[in-house]
Every structure is written in C-alpha cells, then in structure tokens.
Design an enzyme around this catalytic site. Structure first.
Site, PDB file in Angstrom:
ATOM      1  N   LYS A 232       0.862  -1.186   0.000  1.00 52.44           N
ATOM      2  CA  LYS A 232       0.000   0.000   0.000  1.00 52.44           C
ATOM      3  C   LYS A 232       0.891   1.225   0.000  1.00 52.44           C
ATOM      4  O   LYS A 232       2.036   1.177   0.474  1.00 52.44           O
ATOM      5  CB  LYS A 232      -0.879   0.020   1.256  1.00 52.44           C
TER       6      LYS A 232
HETATM    7  P1  NAD Z   1     -13.180   7.490  -2.601  1.00 53.94           P
HETATM    8  O1  NAD Z   1     -12.198   8.543  -2.292  1.00 53.94           O
HETATM    9  O2  NAD Z   1     -13.666   7.310  -3.995  1.00 53.94           O
HETATM   10  O3  NAD Z   1     -14.468   7.665  -1.665  1.00 53.94           O
HETATM   11  C1  NAD Z   1     -14.429   7.820  -0.281  1.00 53.94           C
HETATM   12  C2  NAD Z   1     -15.805   8.309   0.146  1.00 53.94           C
HETATM   13  O4  NAD Z   1     -15.891   8.322   1.571  1.00 53.94           O
HETATM   14  C3  NAD Z   1     -16.120   9.724  -0.324  1.00 53.94           C
HETATM   15  O5  NAD Z   1     -17.476   9.781  -0.741  1.00 53.94           O
HETATM   16  C4  NAD Z   1     -15.931  10.556   0.941  1.00 53.94           C
HETATM   17  O6  NAD Z   1     -16.687  11.756   0.917  1.00 53.94           O
HETATM   18  C5  NAD Z   1     -16.454   9.569   1.962  1.00 53.94           C
HETATM   19  N1  NAD Z   1     -16.066   9.829   3.358  1.00 53.94           N
HETATM   20  C6  NAD Z   1     -14.877  10.174   3.878  1.00 53.94           C
HETATM   21  N2  NAD Z   1     -14.964  10.303   5.218  1.00 53.94           N
HETATM   22  C7  NAD Z   1     -16.244  10.027   5.539  1.00 53.94           C
HETATM   23  C8  NAD Z   1     -16.977   9.964   6.755  1.00 53.94           C
HETATM   24  N3  NAD Z   1     -16.409  10.241   7.920  1.00 53.94           N
HETATM   25  N4  NAD Z   1     -18.286   9.589   6.706  1.00 53.94           N
HETATM   26  C9  NAD Z   1     -18.885   9.309   5.543  1.00 53.94           C
HETATM   27  N5  NAD Z   1     -18.257   9.349   4.359  1.00 53.94           N
HETATM   28  C10 NAD Z   1     -16.955   9.697   4.358  1.00 53.94           C
HETATM   29  O7  NAD Z   1     -12.528   6.134  -2.036  1.00 53.94           O
HETATM   30  P2  NAD Z   1     -12.898   4.634  -2.446  1.00 53.94           P
HETATM   31  O8  NAD Z   1     -11.971   4.192  -3.513  1.00 53.94           O
HETATM   32  O9  NAD Z   1     -14.360   4.507  -2.627  1.00 53.94           O
HETATM   33  O10 NAD Z   1     -12.438   3.867  -1.128  1.00 53.94           O
HETATM   34  C11 NAD Z   1     -13.285   3.777   0.022  1.00 53.94           C
HETATM   35  C12 NAD Z   1     -12.779   2.639   0.903  1.00 53.94           C
HETATM   36  O11 NAD Z   1     -12.769   1.427   0.144  1.00 53.94           O
HETATM   37  C13 NAD Z   1     -11.350   2.794   1.425  1.00 53.94           C
HETATM   38  O12 NAD Z   1     -11.259   2.178   2.691  1.00 53.94           O
HETATM   39  C14 NAD Z   1     -10.524   2.003   0.424  1.00 53.94           C
HETATM   40  O13 NAD Z   1      -9.305   1.560   0.960  1.00 53.94           O
HETATM   41  C15 NAD Z   1     -11.472   0.842   0.166  1.00 53.94           C
HETATM   42  N6  NAD Z   1     -11.244   0.114  -1.084  1.00 53.94           N
HETATM   43  C16 NAD Z   1     -11.251   0.755  -2.292  1.00 53.94           C
HETATM   44  C17 NAD Z   1     -11.079   0.004  -3.452  1.00 53.94           C
HETATM   45  C18 NAD Z   1     -11.183   0.606  -4.817  1.00 53.94           C
HETATM   46  O14 NAD Z   1     -11.140  -0.148  -5.798  1.00 53.94           O
HETATM   47  N7  NAD Z   1     -11.353   1.913  -4.938  1.00 53.94           N
HETATM   48  C19 NAD Z   1     -10.840  -1.382  -3.365  1.00 53.94           C
HETATM   49  C20 NAD Z   1     -10.856  -1.988  -2.116  1.00 53.94           C
HETATM   50  C21 NAD Z   1     -11.064  -1.223  -0.974  1.00 53.94           C
END
Ligand code: NAD
Length: 453
Positions: free
Chosen positions: A142
């Site tokens: 990561k």
């Molecule tokens: P992103 O940046 O696209 O979205 C994050 C979202 O969370 C945004 O809408 C933001 O406004 C919201 N957010 C932040 N703090 C918040 C809070 N306190 N309460 C409510 N909403 C809040 O990120 P993403 O890619 O969707 O990733 C989200 C999670 O999923 C992370 O933990 C990431 O590690 C995990 N993840 C992502 C992927 C991927 O393919 N993008 C794969 C596996 C895991």
C-alpha cells in the site's frame, strides 16, 4: 506468539431491531475527523489482533509468525512540489510492501491528510491477506501521500503524483509492485503514475499500474469491480440469512468509488437503499433513495452530496446505526468501534472499506449475532479485476465486459463459499475464517520457498 484459545461456538446470524429512527440533524463530521470526540483507533493494532487470533488457531510456528507480521519493505520519501503560488511544499510519501511470497505486491495509493506509516502498514498487510483470500498470485502493498487533495489544484496533484512515482521507481514495476487507486486517487492519477514510470523506463509499461483509463490499457469493469464485488458478497450473505435482496434495506457509508457503485449495484438487485453518506454528512429516506439521482447529483457537484434533496439530512454516525438489514461501510477505517457497535441494527455488515470495523467491535457485533463479511473478502473484487487487468496487459489482448463481470462474480461466490465453509469447520466468524485461510496459504507457500540466505 499468542496462546492457544478455546474454540467458541459459531454465532447464529440474527440481530435485534429497535424502533429508533434517525432524525436529529447535526453538523456532518469533517473528512477523517475523530468521531464523537473519540480518538481514532490504530488500524495496525486491529489488523494484528485478528492476525494473532488466526495464527493461534493455525498453531503457526514462531519464525513464520514473525515473518508474516513484519513488512518486507517500508519506504518513506519526501515529495517536494512547487505549488501554484510559487512556494515549495514538502509532502510525506509512503510505500509499504508487506509480503511478496505469492507474487508481485499489489495495493492502492491513497491521498489524505491523515495518511501515516501505521495506517499504510495495516493496509499493506490487509492486501496480502486479501490477495490470498480471493486467490490471485500477488503479495500485498500500500502507498500514500499525506496531503489534502481538496486543497490542491489539478497541476499540484499531478506534480505530487509524478514526484512520488519518481521516488518509488526502485519499488514499483509490473513484476515487482503494482499500485492502483484508493481513497482520493483515480484513473487520472494512475495515468500519471504510468507515464512517469514509462518515461524513466524508456518504454510504455501498462502493467505497472491497474485501475488506469481504458484507453491506456485499463480493464473493462475495473472501476465498478469493488462495488460489484460488494454486491455479490452481500447477495451471498443475504442468502445465508434467508433475506430476499428485493426485501432488503441497505445503508451505505461513503459515496465514492466503492460506496456509490455498491449502492447502485444493490439498487439494481432490487434492494432499497435507505441511507447514504459522504464527507458532507448522511441522507436518509425511509422510502428509498434514488441512487442514480444521487450519483448524478454528486458527479455534478464536485463529487459531493452536499445539497442532495433525495433524503433527510442525518449525521455520518447516524448512517451507521439506522435500522436496516445491510450496512455497507465504504469510507474509511475504524468507523465501527466499541463506541457504536452496540447501536448497530443491521443484520449484515459488508465491509466495502478497508478496516471499517476495529477489533474492539468484533466481540460486540458477534454477541449481537451480526454477520460481518470482512473487508479482505467483501472488497476483494477490486483487486481481482486489477489482476485481470494486469493479465490482459501482459497478453496484450483485452476481454469483453461480460467476461470480466462473469469471472468476478464466480470469484466472489467461490471465495465466500470457501470462507463460509472454513468458518463452519473452525467454528469462527467469517473474519477469522478469512484470516485463517489467507495466513495458512501464505505460510504454506513460504515453507515451500524457504528462507534465502
Ligand atoms: P473514494 O475517495 O472514492 O471515496 C471515499 C468516500 O468516503 C467519499 O465519498 C468521501 O466523501 C467519503 N467519506 C470520507 N470520510 C467520511 C466519513 N467520515 N463519513 C462518511 N463518508 C466519508 O474512495 P474509495 O476508492 O471509494 O475507497 C473507500 C474505501 O474502500 C477505502 O477504505 C478504500 O481503501 C477501500 N477500497 C477501495 C477500493 C477501490 O477499488 N477503490 C478497493 C478496495 C477497498
């Protein structure tokens, strides 16, 4: 090394409901804020607590235990950037390779103000276990840069990305360590990583990153893969709970890549999405939120839901505790802790985010009979399709969307079944079962390869 623990009987997956209704409006929690004044927990400690439990059940020998808990590489770099106003600002950049026994390491790059080494170490270890659970020949890594993308111009974001990538030239590589998008990074950021790496290598290297734009060798279906995978995991969980998807009510925390696509995919399956949230707060509609309208609204309002009229405003914390069948935390770590776990009313939690539930909440949820599909299984669809993308880059031959989606669905179903059956065998939760399967696979591979030197 932890001591042996007595096996506990497998909990029945039921939950109690209360008639509480979320109603009171409070100011939304700012990005990455501590919730309710409670200190943020350390995700590395949460990861290690689960690792220790699984290691104990497996009876892992001391040397292997030490090997698997220690990252193979932690790189910290300074990322100097000339900002738009001419100032030079220095950002901290991290890349942790937790383990590369199964193959090249794989894991996203995150941009956020609170990125730190412990968080990146935990996220890297989760990638190792995730790749093992979803059965791909990758290790775990990561990366991240401590910055607030909301305060950066597009040019500054590009400069950070290029300098960070240049500093990581000896770490990244299609056969070594392959980044992908994570919180606040997207296809454009991956395109800059690809370009910077390729400029230095004097040839275009599409396989150095995944989650890149289609036109640059991305895979069809990659952008939606994590959310679609969450949907498949949810359907498997609902089947075990004997709840029909079109009778299920769902709350989704986070409306970025994972949250919005999880919500849209579950909506397509007939589920009623009653609450959504993003950094601007929560939105609740008992009759069901029109997810397509919410996505359109967010897309046209700087990727934010602020001002969305399709639901009553509630707080981010209230979204987690609304009365619903399924809760999909898809924002950040440690949103469900011993502070609020007792108030969770969902029967099923499907962890779209990495580490949304701290170890301190595990027992509380377990005793309430809540079924938790853990992150390393629930959101593994993203890395599975990243693997498909990498395979396609190496073949130079690209698959149609149907094939990608079909292979993703099969992979998620198979992984859920393996984890579920293993859980029954060991009489443990799905989380512990996932860790046991993953650690056992990596440990057996390590034994076969042996220790060089
Ligand atoms: P992103 O940046 O696209 O979205 C994050 C979202 O969370 C945004 O809408 C933001 O406004 C919201 N957010 C932040 N703090 C918040 C809070 N306190 N309460 C409510 N909403 C809040 O990120 P993403 O890619 O969707 O990733 C989200 C999670 O999923 C992370 O933990 C990431 O590690 C995990 N993840 C992502 C992927 C991927 O393919 N993008 C794969 C596996 C895991």
């Amino acid at each position: 090394m932890p001591k042996k623990v007595a096996k506990k009987p497998l909990k029945k997956f039921h939950t109690r409901f209360t008639d509480e209704d979320p109603s009171v409006y409070k100011e939304p929690a700012p990005l990455n804020a501590k919730s309710s004044g409670v200190e943020k927990e350390n995700p590395l400690e949460s990861m290690m607590e689960r690792f220790d439990k699984a290691a104990e059940i497996l009876g892992l020998e001391q040397g292997i235990y030490q090997y698997l808990k220690t990252p193979v590489k932690c790189v910290i770099v300074s990322v100097p950037v000339t900002m738009d106003d001419g100032r030079i600002e220095i950002f901290d950049g991290y890349r942790v390779v937790h383990n590369d026994i199964l193959g090249p390491s794989k894991g996203g790059i995150r941009y956020a103000p609170d990125v730190n080494l412990d968080e990146v170490k935990a996220l890297a270890a989760w990638m190792t276990w995730k790749c093992a659970v979803i059965d791909i020949p990758f290790g775990g890594a990561k990366g991240g840069v401590t910055c607030d993308p909301r305060k950066l111009s597009q040019r500054e974001l590009e400069m950070i990305t290029r300098r960070y990538t240049a500093n990581m030239l000896d770490v990244f590589g299609p056969d070594r360590d392959i980044p992908a998008p994570d919180v606040n990074t997207n296809e454009q950021v991956m395109a800059w990583v690809l370009d910077t790496y390729s400029m230095h290598r004097r040839r275009t290297e599409p396989g150095v990153v995944t989650g890149k734009p289609l036109i640059l060798g991305g895979s069809k279906g990659r952008r939606e893969a994590t959310g679609r995978g969450v949907m498949h995991a949810t359907l498997s969980g609902l089947e075990k709970l004997r709840i029909s998807p079109n009778k299920a009510t769902v709350a989704v925390e986070g409306f970025g890549n994972v949250g919005s696509i999880s919500a849209a995919s579950l909506y397509e399956q007939g589920a009623k999405i009653i609450a959504i949230s993003d950094v601007t707060g929560g939105y609740y509609n008992e009759k069901g939120i029109n997810v397509e309208a919410a996505i359109k609204f967010s897309e046209t309002h700087g990727n934010l839901l602020e001002g969305f009229k399709g639901g009553d405003k509630i707080t981010n914390d209230e979204v987690l505790t609304v009365k619903c069948d399924v809760l999909v935390p898809a924002a950040r770590e440690d949103r469900i802790t011993d502070r609020n776990a007792k108030d969770i009313k969902a029967k099923l939690i499907v962890e779209g985010a990495n580490g949304p539930t701290s170890a301190s909440a595990d027992e509380i949820l377990d005793s309430k009979g809540v079924m938790v599909i853990p992150d390393i299984l629930a959101n593994a669809g993203g890395v599975k399709v990243s693997y498909f993308e990498w395979v396609q880059n190496r073949m130079g031959f690209y698959w149609p969307l149907d094939l990608v989606n079909q292979r993703l669905e099969q992979a998620m179903k198979d992984a859920f079944d393996r984890v579920y059956e293993n859980g029954q065998k060991h009489n443990v939760s799905l989380r512990l079962s996932s860790y046991i399967l993953a650690i056992d696979k990596v440990a057996r591979t390590l034994k076969l390869r042996g220790i060089y030197g």
